[in-house]
Motif scaffolding. Structure first.
Motif: not given
Length: 227
Positions: A32-34, A38-40, A42-50, A93-97
């Motif tokens: 679940l955590t993994t 990964l979703l967080l 992916a979203t963060a990387c996508w937003l960083a490119g916008q 993301i680290a805090a969630v992990a």
């Protein structure tokens, strides 16, 4: 003999591969955590490119505010939890992990996920419900289209539940320290989200009182999968 030898060699390779990659064993245990991390990511990387306008539009359309509730966009209560807001993405993301991972390690994915979602949805509904009341009675400062995204409600609820079910020193000192820190943040900023963090903490403590979680907390988790 050849088949037996091949099977033994294959088993040896599998065991050796697993032994060389402890991170894979942890990821397999914390599915679940993994997936959520990964979703967080992916979203963060996508937003960083916008661009700035695209990021602002994404956050606006995924905010779980009063306006979206009134027009039936209840799905924003879930999609808002895919965005790290208010802190650097890597820190959130680290805090969630760490927090969700520890909860899943101790209680399993169903209970850890239930506490996180309970805190996220419960605090969102209560804070936006308070905002709706403020709008209804026309209290100045209330906003129907407020920016409301992030992982913090679920994170605080899970952390509070972990502390409440932890050893006596954590219950005695850690839980009050977290509550005082959140109360100070609310007193200084006077933001609805800060009040929501206190609500989320209360929901996490409430969840810790359920027999479903307390029974699991007293039962040692399986260790054979991580040896």
């Amino acid at each position: 003999m050849r088949e037996r030898g091949a099977a033994t060699a294959s088993a040896g390779i599998d065991v050796g591969t697993t032994a060389r990659h402890p991170a894979l064993r942890v990821a397999a245990r914390l599915r679940l955590t993994t997936v959520y991390v990964l979703l967080l990511t992916a979203t963060a990387c996508w937003l960083a490119g916008q661009g700035h306008a695209a990021r602002a539009r994404f956050v606006r359309h995924n905010s779980s505010n009063v306006h979206h509730m009134e027009v039936g966009k209840w799905w924003t209560m879930f999609t808002s939890g895919l965005v790290v807001d208010g802190v650097p993405a890597w820190a959130g993301i680290a805090a969630v992990a760490v927090v969700l991972g520890l909860a899943e390690w101790r209680w399993g994915p169903a209970r850890a996920g239930a506490v996180f979602v309970f805190g996220h949805l419960g605090a969102t509904l209560l804070t936006e419900g308070a905002m709706w009341v403020m709008l209804t009675v026309r209290i100045p400062g209330a906003l129907s289209r407020a920016r409301d995204v992030g992982i913090s409600y679920g994170l605080v609820a899970t952390a509070g539940c972990l502390l409440a079910l932890g050893p006596a020193p954590l219950r005695r000192f850690g839980l009050p320290a977290l509550a005082v820190g959140l109360a100070l943040a609310w007193a200084l900023d006077q933001q609805l989200a800060d009040a929501g963090h206190l609500v989320a903490l209360g929901l996490g403590v409430l969840a810790s009182r359920t027999a479903w979680l307390r029974a699991r907390a007293r039962t040692p988790g399986p260790r054979s999968a991580v040896r």
